[in-house]
Design a protein around this motif. Structure first.
Motif, short mmCIF file in Angstrom:
data_model
loop_
_atom_site.label_atom_id
_atom_site.label_comp_id
_atom_site.label_asym_id
_atom_site.label_seq_id
_atom_site.Cartn_x
_atom_site.Cartn_y
_atom_site.Cartn_z
N TYR A 21 0.83 -1.20 0.00
CA TYR A 21 0.00 0.00 0.00
C TYR A 21 0.86 1.26 0.00
O TYR A 21 0.60 2.20 -0.75
CB TYR A 21 -0.94 -0.01 1.21
CG TYR A 21 -1.77 1.23 1.30
CD1 TYR A 21 -2.81 1.45 0.41
CD2 TYR A 21 -1.49 2.22 2.23
CE1 TYR A 21 -3.57 2.60 0.46
CE2 TYR A 21 -2.23 3.37 2.29
CZ TYR A 21 -3.26 3.55 1.40
OH TYR A 21 -3.99 4.70 1.46
N SER A 25 1.13 3.96 -2.99
CA SER A 25 0.81 5.37 -2.74
C SER A 25 1.96 6.28 -3.17
O SER A 25 1.73 7.35 -3.74
CB SER A 25 0.51 5.60 -1.26
OG SER A 25 -0.64 4.89 -0.88
N LEU A 29 1.60 9.14 -5.99
CA LEU A 29 1.94 10.55 -5.70
C LEU A 29 3.08 11.04 -6.58
O LEU A 29 3.10 12.21 -6.97
CB LEU A 29 2.29 10.71 -4.23
CG LEU A 29 1.10 10.61 -3.28
CD1 LEU A 29 1.58 10.59 -1.84
CD2 LEU A 29 0.12 11.73 -3.50
N PHE A 52 -2.29 13.46 -1.27
CA PHE A 52 -1.51 12.88 -0.18
C PHE A 52 -2.40 12.60 1.03
O PHE A 52 -2.34 11.52 1.63
CB PHE A 52 -0.38 13.84 0.21
CG PHE A 52 0.44 13.38 1.37
CD1 PHE A 52 1.51 12.54 1.17
CD2 PHE A 52 0.14 13.80 2.66
CE1 PHE A 52 2.28 12.10 2.24
CE2 PHE A 52 0.89 13.38 3.74
CZ PHE A 52 1.97 12.51 3.53
N LEU A 55 -4.81 9.64 0.36
CA LEU A 55 -4.14 8.33 0.29
C LEU A 55 -3.50 7.90 1.61
O LEU A 55 -3.54 6.72 1.96
CB LEU A 55 -3.05 8.35 -0.79
CG LEU A 55 -3.52 8.30 -2.22
CD1 LEU A 55 -2.33 8.49 -3.15
CD2 LEU A 55 -4.22 7.00 -2.52
N LEU A 56 -2.90 8.82 2.34
CA LEU A 56 -2.03 8.42 3.43
C LEU A 56 -2.45 8.84 4.83
O LEU A 56 -1.69 8.65 5.77
CB LEU A 56 -0.61 8.92 3.15
CG LEU A 56 0.05 8.29 1.92
CD1 LEU A 56 1.38 8.95 1.64
CD2 LEU A 56 0.23 6.80 2.12
N PRO A 70 -6.11 3.20 6.03
CA PRO A 70 -6.29 4.56 5.51
C PRO A 70 -7.65 5.13 5.93
O PRO A 70 -8.66 4.43 5.93
CB PRO A 70 -6.21 4.39 4.00
CG PRO A 70 -5.59 3.07 3.78
CD PRO A 70 -5.93 2.23 4.97
#
Length: 127
Positions: A21, A25, A29, A52, A55-56, A70
């Motif tokens: 993951y 990501s 990005l 960002f 996703l994170l 997430p």
């Protein structure tokens, strides 16, 4: 091939999932950074920060096998199950990371503009 698969069997599934993951990501990005550079300056940076954050941003999943997940997935799950507290907790985490990223971006932009002014002033003063 069997030796390689036996090595993968010894690694916990959670570690493999988190690693895949995070690497995915980072790749997403990085690709978006290439697109965002072509956008106007504030729009490109803001869109990268929002990507960002979506996703994170981390959260803790619920249930007996709770682990880190997430916040976007928690937000989607909250929307699908119509659980308002789950929606707001995950949305607030995403918005907090977005706001923090925009504040850091603002500070970085101010720092770079001051640095550019110093370079220009040094070039314009005779020795």
């Amino acid at each position: 091939m069997n030796e390689f698969l036996s090595i993968l069997d010894s690694i916990p599934e959670d570690s493999i999932a988190i690693t895949v993951y995070l690497l995915g990501s980072i790749i997403i990005l990085w690709c978006w950074y290439a697109v965002a550079r072509l956008l106007p300056k504030p729009l490109g940076g803001i869109s990268w920060i929002i990507g960002f954050a979506i996703l994170l941003t981390p959260t803790v999943s619920e249930g007996n096998n709770a682990s880190i997940a997430p916040a976007f997935f928690g937000l989607l799950f909250g929307v699908l199950t119509k659980e308002q507290p789950l929606i707001w907790s995950n949305l607030s985490a995403i918005l907090f990371v977005t706001g923090l990223g925009m504040f850091v971006g603002y500070c970085w932009n101010r720092y770079m503009s001051e640095k550019a002014k110093l370079v220009i002033n040094k070039k314009s003063t005779p020795l």
